[in-house]
Design an enzyme around this catalytic site. Sequence first.
Site, PDB file in Angstrom:
ATOM      1  N   GLY A  12       0.852  -1.088   0.176  1.00 44.54           N
ATOM      2  CA  GLY A  12       0.084  -0.014  -0.091  1.00 44.54           C
ATOM      3  C   GLY A  12       0.963   1.261   0.211  1.00 44.54           C
ATOM      4  O   GLY A  12       1.745   1.368   0.692  1.00 44.54           O
TER       5      GLY A  12
ATOM      6  N   VAL B 192      18.036   7.690  -3.893  1.00 42.05           N
ATOM      7  CA  VAL B 192      18.476   8.479  -5.144  1.00 42.05           C
ATOM      8  C   VAL B 192      19.807   9.519  -5.056  1.00 42.05           C
ATOM      9  O   VAL B 192      20.818   9.204  -5.643  1.00 42.05           O
ATOM     10  CB  VAL B 192      17.506   8.984  -6.090  1.00 42.05           C
ATOM     11  CG1 VAL B 192      18.075   9.592  -7.409  1.00 42.05           C
ATOM     12  CG2 VAL B 192      16.559   7.848  -6.249  1.00 42.05           C
TER      13      VAL B 192
ATOM     14  N   ARG C 109       1.019  -5.109  -5.165  1.00 42.88           N
ATOM     15  CA  ARG C 109       1.453  -6.516  -4.388  1.00 42.88           C
ATOM     16  C   ARG C 109       1.592  -7.410  -5.364  1.00 42.88           C
ATOM     17  O   ARG C 109       0.684  -7.920  -6.419  1.00 42.88           O
ATOM     18  CB  ARG C 109       0.070  -6.601  -3.503  1.00 42.88           C
ATOM     19  CG  ARG C 109       0.157  -5.580  -2.761  1.00 42.88           C
ATOM     20  CD  ARG C 109      -1.020  -5.736  -1.729  1.00 42.88           C
ATOM     21  NE  ARG C 109      -1.111  -4.749  -0.409  1.00 42.88           N
ATOM     22  CZ  ARG C 109      -1.990  -3.895  -0.270  1.00 42.88           C
ATOM     23  NH1 ARG C 109      -2.886  -3.609  -1.394  1.00 42.88           N
ATOM     24  NH2 ARG C 109      -1.844  -2.914   0.545  1.00 42.88           N
TER      25      ARG C 109
ATOM     26  N   ASP D  41       5.581  -5.101   5.871  1.00 41.05           N
ATOM     27  CA  ASP D  41       6.417  -6.192   6.218  1.00 41.05           C
ATOM     28  C   ASP D  41       6.192  -7.265   5.265  1.00 41.05           C
ATOM     29  O   ASP D  41       7.230  -8.118   5.272  1.00 41.05           O
ATOM     30  CB  ASP D  41       6.054  -6.791   7.713  1.00 41.05           C
ATOM     31  CG  ASP D  41       4.745  -6.922   8.068  1.00 41.05           C
ATOM     32  OD1 ASP D  41       3.990  -6.595   7.407  1.00 41.05           O
ATOM     33  OD2 ASP D  41       4.371  -7.040   9.143  1.00 41.05           O
TER      34      ASP D  41
ATOM     35  N   THR E  62       4.403   2.428   5.640  1.00 43.28           N
ATOM     36  CA  THR E  62       2.718   1.958   5.641  1.00 43.28           C
ATOM     37  C   THR E  62       2.349   3.042   6.686  1.00 43.28           C
ATOM     38  O   THR E  62       2.879   3.532   7.581  1.00 43.28           O
ATOM     39  CB  THR E  62       2.586   0.717   6.010  1.00 43.28           C
ATOM     40  OG1 THR E  62       1.372   0.444   6.414  1.00 43.28           O
ATOM     41  CG2 THR E  62       3.581   0.126   7.188  1.00 43.28           C
TER      42      THR E  62
ATOM     43  N   ASP F 111      -0.162   2.343   8.449  1.00 43.35           N
ATOM     44  CA  ASP F 111      -0.621   1.564   9.713  1.00 43.35           C
ATOM     45  C   ASP F 111       0.115   1.572  10.966  1.00 43.35           C
ATOM     46  O   ASP F 111      -0.153   1.229  11.933  1.00 43.35           O
ATOM     47  CB  ASP F 111      -1.030   0.053   9.235  1.00 43.35           C
ATOM     48  CG  ASP F 111      -2.029  -0.101   8.510  1.00 43.35           C
ATOM     49  OD1 ASP F 111      -2.684   1.077   7.976  1.00 43.35           O
ATOM     50  OD2 ASP F 111      -2.207  -1.096   8.024  1.00 43.35           O
TER      51      ASP F 111
ATOM     52  N   ASP G 227       2.070  -0.394  11.875  1.00 43.79           N
ATOM     53  CA  ASP G 227       2.058  -2.001  12.218  1.00 43.79           C
ATOM     54  C   ASP G 227       3.356  -2.905  12.320  1.00 43.79           C
ATOM     55  O   ASP G 227       3.416  -4.219  12.127  1.00 43.79           O
ATOM     56  CB  ASP G 227       0.896  -2.815  11.613  1.00 43.79           C
ATOM     57  CG  ASP G 227       1.067  -2.868  10.269  1.00 43.79           C
ATOM     58  OD1 ASP G 227       1.909  -2.303   9.553  1.00 43.79           O
ATOM     59  OD2 ASP G 227       0.237  -3.621   9.624  1.00 43.79           O
TER      60      ASP G 227
ATOM     61  N   ARG H 143      -5.713  -2.205   9.037  1.00 45.60           N
ATOM     62  CA  ARG H 143      -6.218  -3.751   9.074  1.00 45.60           C
ATOM     63  C   ARG H 143      -6.180  -4.643  10.215  1.00 45.60           C
ATOM     64  O   ARG H 143      -7.037  -5.417  10.764  1.00 45.60           O
ATOM     65  CB  ARG H 143      -5.437  -4.293   7.764  1.00 45.60           C
ATOM     66  CG  ARG H 143      -6.225  -5.311   6.908  1.00 45.60           C
ATOM     67  CD  ARG H 143      -5.388  -5.852   5.926  1.00 45.60           C
ATOM     68  NE  ARG H 143      -4.223  -5.168   5.671  1.00 45.60           N
ATOM     69  CZ  ARG H 143      -3.727  -4.924   4.467  1.00 45.60           C
ATOM     70  NH1 ARG H 143      -4.252  -5.359   3.289  1.00 45.60           N
ATOM     71  NH2 ARG H 143      -2.367  -4.529   4.181  1.00 45.60           N
TER      72      ARG H 143
ATOM     73  N   GLU I 296     -10.580  -0.111  11.172  1.00 45.32           N
ATOM     74  CA  GLU I 296     -11.207  -1.102  10.125  1.00 45.32           C
ATOM     75  C   GLU I 296     -11.109  -2.624  10.550  1.00 45.32           C
ATOM     76  O   GLU I 296     -11.919  -3.456  10.267  1.00 45.32           O
ATOM     77  CB  GLU I 296     -10.051  -0.865   9.012  1.00 45.32           C
ATOM     78  CG  GLU I 296     -10.313  -1.596   7.925  1.00 45.32           C
ATOM     79  CD  GLU I 296      -9.064  -1.365   6.829  1.00 45.32           C
ATOM     80  OE1 GLU I 296      -7.853  -0.849   7.156  1.00 45.32           O
ATOM     81  OE2 GLU I 296      -9.170  -1.860   5.558  1.00 45.32           O
TER      82      GLU I 296
ATOM     83  N   ARG J 151     -24.815   8.172  12.587  1.00 47.85           N
ATOM     84  CA  ARG J 151     -24.414   8.332  11.024  1.00 47.85           C
ATOM     85  C   ARG J 151     -23.005   7.452  11.100  1.00 47.85           C
ATOM     86  O   ARG J 151     -22.129   7.522  12.045  1.00 47.85           O
ATOM     87  CB  ARG J 151     -24.198   9.708  10.345  1.00 47.85           C
ATOM     88  CG  ARG J 151     -25.560  10.351  10.143  1.00 47.85           C
ATOM     89  CD  ARG J 151     -26.487   9.764   9.013  1.00 47.85           C
ATOM     90  NE  ARG J 151     -27.354  10.530   8.723  1.00 47.85           N
ATOM     91  CZ  ARG J 151     -28.593  10.623   9.348  1.00 47.85           C
ATOM     92  NH1 ARG J 151     -28.882   9.678  10.013  1.00 47.85           N
ATOM     93  NH2 ARG J 151     -29.572  11.334   9.161  1.00 47.85           N
TER      94      ARG J 151
HETATM   95  O1  F6P Z   1      -1.652  -1.173   4.933  1.00 47.32           O
HETATM   96  C1  F6P Z   1      -2.130  -0.207   4.680  1.00 47.32           C
HETATM   97  C2  F6P Z   1      -3.566  -0.124   4.286  1.00 47.32           C
HETATM   98  O2  F6P Z   1      -4.028   1.052   3.921  1.00 47.32           O
HETATM   99  C3  F6P Z   1      -4.583  -0.848   5.369  1.00 47.32           C
HETATM  100  O3  F6P Z   1      -4.999   0.044   6.360  1.00 47.32           O
HETATM  101  C4  F6P Z   1      -5.625  -1.166   4.713  1.00 47.32           C
HETATM  102  O4  F6P Z   1      -6.452  -2.158   5.238  1.00 47.32           O
HETATM  103  C5  F6P Z   1      -5.259  -1.656   3.442  1.00 47.32           C
HETATM  104  O5  F6P Z   1      -3.981  -1.162   3.127  1.00 47.32           O
HETATM  105  C6  F6P Z   1      -5.983  -1.392   2.151  1.00 47.32           C
HETATM  106  O6  F6P Z   1      -5.206  -1.926   0.923  1.00 47.32           O
HETATM  107  P1  F6P Z   1      -5.890  -1.657  -0.483  1.00 47.32           P
HETATM  108  O7  F6P Z   1      -5.368  -0.311  -0.861  1.00 47.32           O
HETATM  109  O8  F6P Z   1      -5.236  -2.818  -1.362  1.00 47.32           O
HETATM  110  O9  F6P Z   1      -7.252  -1.878  -0.573  1.00 47.32           O
END
Ligand code: F6P
Length: 322
Positions: A13, A26, A74, A105, A127, A129, A131, A173, A224, A246
């Site tokens: 991502g 670079v 990916r 990772d 990333t 996240d 994480d 995630r 999420e 909402r």
């Molecule tokens: O890992 C980064 C992330 O943004 C997560 O928070 C999310 O679940 C995922 O990527 C979404 O991936 P994609 O862009 O493939 O929908």
Amino acid sequence: MEIKTIGVLTSGGDAPGMNAAVRAVVRSGISQGLKVIGINRGYAGLIAGDVKEMTARTVSDTVHRGGTILYTARCKEFREEAGLQKAKDMCKKLGIDGIAVIGGDGSYRGARDLSVRGVPCIGIPGTIDNDIACTDYTIGYDTAMNTALDMIDRLMDTAMSHERCIVVEVMGRGAGYIALNTAIAAGASAVLIPEVEPNVEAIITRLQRAYSLGKKHSIVVVAEGSKVRAQELTEIISNRLNMEARCMVLGHVQRGGSPTLRDRVEASRMGCRAVELLSQGIGNRVVCCKGNEIVDYDILEALQMKKEIDMHLYKVMLDVSF
Ligand code: F6P
């Protein structure tokens, strides 16, 4: 092994600040007399030989731009032996002696597999996240949190005007870092994160208490990756508390935008360290931020580390959110 040419790629991502990391690789590579090759679309581009030579000018005006100028992907093929072999052969063909891999990772597994096959690779954590266990900080995390915070502040305005509860789903995630920090910063009334078993009853009680103390509108932040998703919680709140609720899923907006100062600086520091290692022929390592230091670890060791959510921070959230 003498290192003359290095490659740089972004994988997984995208995250704001990846361009600052590419630029650092670079420019510091060129400063050290290396040739630097940009590899498009992560490992898929490596297998396909989709590359371009980078100069100091190909990274001009990129430090402040979101996304990644190298594109990202990916790549399933890279998880198979045949794909790894193709990538190794392509490195030989293109004269690439080592690679800086900017990503999460999943990308480090590929970097390790290529390193053990003779192409030294250095991982740079990118990333939103945050994480990745070996590092306190990942490129894109700060920008994503601030983007989410800005959106939640806006939602708070409209929640106030209509005296509603708005349940906001933020990215993450498997990690609640964005959710927990934005919930505290935005003055949310409750948060759900994957690291803590969801207790919907406790959330209802918290909201009841806050409303009994005069609250008229509220924000609830849900990561999420939480077992109870935002839409479900919105319906529960609306039914159980008899209030207008909402749901807002922020989604990919959190991945875009101009990187914050912190993301640009950390990306630059980590990019330069990656080149220092690669120029010495060192691979199979990941560069990390620990406190205020830039350090590096063996990739396998890094992949085995576990990251815990800061429960003190979670307690702060509970203490201030009513
Ligand atoms: O890992 C980064 C992330 O943004 C997560 O928070 C999310 O679940 C995922 O990527 C979404 O991936 P994609 O862009 O493939 O929908």
